[in-house]
Design a protein around this motif. Structure first.
Motif, PDB file in Angstrom:
ATOM      1  N   LEU A 190       0.953  -1.476  -0.279  1.00 50.44           N
ATOM      2  CA  LEU A 190      -0.375  -0.024  -0.126  1.00 50.44           C
ATOM      3  C   LEU A 190       0.570   1.467   0.093  1.00 50.44           C
ATOM      4  N   ARG A 191       0.491   2.242  -0.658  1.00 47.01           N
ATOM      5  CA  ARG A 191       0.838   3.788  -0.405  1.00 47.01           C
ATOM      6  C   ARG A 191      -0.113   4.491   0.325  1.00 47.01           C
ATOM      7  N   THR A 192       0.406   5.598   1.470  1.00 46.77           N
ATOM      8  CA  THR A 192      -0.412   6.552   1.538  1.00 46.77           C
ATOM      9  C   THR A 192      -0.872   7.080   0.990  1.00 46.77           C
ATOM     10  N   ILE A 193      -1.940   8.463   1.476  1.00 44.74           N
ATOM     11  CA  ILE A 193      -2.538   9.172   0.235  1.00 44.74           C
ATOM     12  C   ILE A 193      -1.612  10.462   0.971  1.00 44.74           C
ATOM     13  N   PRO A 194      -1.385  11.097   0.612  1.00 44.21           N
ATOM     14  CA  PRO A 194      -0.796  12.230   1.146  1.00 44.21           C
ATOM     15  C   PRO A 194      -1.925  12.840   1.785  1.00 44.21           C
ATOM     16  N   PRO A 195      -1.778  14.193   2.813  1.00 43.40           N
ATOM     17  CA  PRO A 195      -0.904  14.486   3.229  1.00 43.40           C
ATOM     18  C   PRO A 195      -0.081  13.172   4.734  1.00 43.40           C
ATOM     19  N   ALA A 196      -1.056  11.799   4.389  1.00 41.53           N
ATOM     20  CA  ALA A 196      -0.696  10.756   5.631  1.00 41.53           C
ATOM     21  C   ALA A 196       0.116  10.188   5.640  1.00 41.53           C
ATOM     22  N   HIS A 197       0.899   9.624   6.757  1.00 41.20           N
ATOM     23  CA  HIS A 197       2.233   8.833   6.556  1.00 41.20           C
ATOM     24  C   HIS A 197       1.521   7.557   7.374  1.00 41.20           C
ATOM     25  N   VAL A 198       2.543   6.745   7.398  1.00 36.70           N
ATOM     26  CA  VAL A 198       3.133   5.790   7.955  1.00 36.70           C
ATOM     27  C   VAL A 198       2.323   5.770   9.024  1.00 36.70           C
ATOM     28  N   PRO A 199       1.606   5.406   9.899  1.00 39.47           N
ATOM     29  CA  PRO A 199       1.718   5.652  11.708  1.00 39.47           C
ATOM     30  C   PRO A 199       2.363   4.566  12.846  1.00 39.47           C
ATOM     31  N   VAL A 254       3.369  -6.014  10.222  1.00 38.38           N
ATOM     32  CA  VAL A 254       3.471  -4.980   9.348  1.00 38.38           C
ATOM     33  C   VAL A 254       4.475  -4.658   8.917  1.00 38.38           C
ATOM     34  N   HIS A 255       5.211  -4.151   7.776  1.00 36.23           N
ATOM     35  CA  HIS A 255       6.692  -4.022   7.677  1.00 36.23           C
ATOM     36  C   HIS A 255       6.282  -2.456   6.353  1.00 36.23           C
ATOM     37  N   PRO A 256       6.606  -1.238   7.333  1.00 36.29           N
ATOM     38  CA  PRO A 256       6.485  -0.165   6.927  1.00 36.29           C
ATOM     39  C   PRO A 256       8.408   0.096   5.786  1.00 36.29           C
ATOM     40  N   GLN A 257       7.829   0.454   5.174  1.00 32.95           N
ATOM     41  CA  GLN A 257       9.282   0.426   3.992  1.00 32.95           C
ATOM     42  C   GLN A 257       9.203   2.328   4.622  1.00 32.95           C
ATOM     43  N   SER A 258       8.835   2.865   3.547  1.00 38.15           N
ATOM     44  CA  SER A 258       8.990   4.632   4.152  1.00 38.15           C
ATOM     45  C   SER A 258       8.086   5.296   4.878  1.00 38.15           C
ATOM     46  N   ALA A 259       8.133   6.094   4.207  1.00 36.71           N
ATOM     47  CA  ALA A 259       6.914   7.159   5.394  1.00 36.71           C
ATOM     48  C   ALA A 259       5.520   7.610   4.586  1.00 36.71           C
ATOM     49  N   GLU A 260       5.022   6.602   3.179  1.00 42.90           N
ATOM     50  CA  GLU A 260       4.604   6.598   2.330  1.00 42.90           C
ATOM     51  C   GLU A 260       3.914   4.959   1.957  1.00 42.90           C
ATOM     52  N   HIS A 261       5.079   4.127   2.496  1.00 42.21           N
ATOM     53  CA  HIS A 261       4.873   2.901   1.959  1.00 42.21           C
ATOM     54  C   HIS A 261       4.624   1.397   2.853  1.00 42.21           C
ATOM     55  N   PHE A 262       3.870   0.745   2.244  1.00 40.52           N
ATOM     56  CA  PHE A 262       3.918  -0.133   3.420  1.00 40.52           C
ATOM     57  C   PHE A 262       3.464  -1.724   3.022  1.00 40.52           C
ATOM     58  N   THR A 263       3.658  -2.365   3.456  1.00 38.29           N
ATOM     59  CA  THR A 263       3.038  -4.673   3.137  1.00 38.29           C
ATOM     60  C   THR A 263       2.355  -4.862   4.741  1.00 38.29           C
ATOM     61  N   LEU A 264       1.958  -5.484   3.977  1.00 39.83           N
ATOM     62  CA  LEU A 264       0.450  -6.127   5.045  1.00 39.83           C
ATOM     63  C   LEU A 264       1.462  -7.211   5.166  1.00 39.83           C
ATOM     64  N   GLY A 265       1.546  -8.354   5.410  1.00 35.46           N
ATOM     65  CA  GLY A 265       2.315  -9.652   5.473  1.00 35.46           C
ATOM     66  C   GLY A 265       1.072 -10.667   6.061  1.00 35.46           C
ATOM     67  N   PHE A 266      -0.645 -11.326   5.692  1.00 37.64           N
ATOM     68  CA  PHE A 266      -1.551 -11.969   6.302  1.00 37.64           C
ATOM     69  C   PHE A 266      -0.981 -13.568   6.341  1.00 37.64           C
ATOM     70  N   PHE A 267      -0.867 -14.211   6.996  1.00 40.35           N
ATOM     71  CA  PHE A 267      -0.541 -14.935   7.211  1.00 40.35           C
ATOM     72  C   PHE A 267      -1.868 -15.718   7.086  1.00 40.35           C
ATOM     73  N   LEU A 268      -2.968 -16.110   6.626  1.00 40.28           N
ATOM     74  CA  LEU A 268      -4.247 -16.498   6.899  1.00 40.28           C
ATOM     75  C   LEU A 268      -4.486 -18.086   6.145  1.00 40.28           C
ATOM     76  N   LEU A 269      -5.812 -18.569   6.898  1.00 41.71           N
ATOM     77  CA  LEU A 269      -6.305 -19.967   6.281  1.00 41.71           C
ATOM     78  C   LEU A 269      -6.930 -19.889   5.240  1.00 41.71           C
ATOM     79  N   SER A 270      -6.899 -20.530   3.958  1.00 46.20           N
ATOM     80  CA  SER A 270      -7.840 -20.999   2.734  1.00 46.20           C
ATOM     81  C   SER A 270      -7.466 -22.033   2.102  1.00 46.20           C
ATOM     82  N   ASP A 271      -8.384 -22.167   1.225  1.00 45.20           N
ATOM     83  CA  ASP A 271      -8.648 -23.421   0.783  1.00 45.20           C
ATOM     84  C   ASP A 271      -7.819 -23.146  -0.810  1.00 45.20           C
TER      85      ASP A 271
END
Length: 101
Positions: A8-17, A39-56
């Motif tokens: 994901l990339r935040t929409i300015p002026p929002a930053h990764v909290p 949750v992996h913040p890459q910069s003030a504007e970019h972050f990655t969510l890593g979901f470990f989820l159950l699925s078929d």
């Protein structure tokens, strides 16, 4: 169980909290079938969510992670952001060959 990354990339002026990990996890529901959320913040504007989820299936896991992301965005459990992509991270062949011996 599948690991699915959502970038994901935040929409300015929002930053990764600073409390992104806690707010994102607080927005999860039992029916989301998310075993763990990284949750992996890459910069003030970019972050990655890593979901470990159950699925078929892989495809179902990717669709489900996208759906959960969109719900978290709509519920404001994440900062205002644009979902860039969702997918299972791929392991380079060289790493797989090293692991298989």
């Amino acid at each position: 169980m599948y690991l699915v990354h959502a970038r994901l990339r935040t929409i300015p002026p929002a930053h990764v909290p600073d409390d992104l990990r806690e707010t994102a996890r607080a927005g999860l529901r039992a029916r989301d079938r998310v075993e763990h959320l990284a949750v992996h913040p890459q910069s003030a504007e970019h972050f990655t969510l890593g979901f470990f989820l159950l699925s078929d299936s892989l495809e179902e896991a990717e669709r489900h992670a996208e759906s959960v992301c969109r719900r978290l965005l709509g519920a404001r459990a994440l900062p205002p952001a644009r979902l860039l992509d969702v997918g299972v991270p791929l392991m380079p062949m060289a790493v797989r060959e090293l692991r298989s011996g």
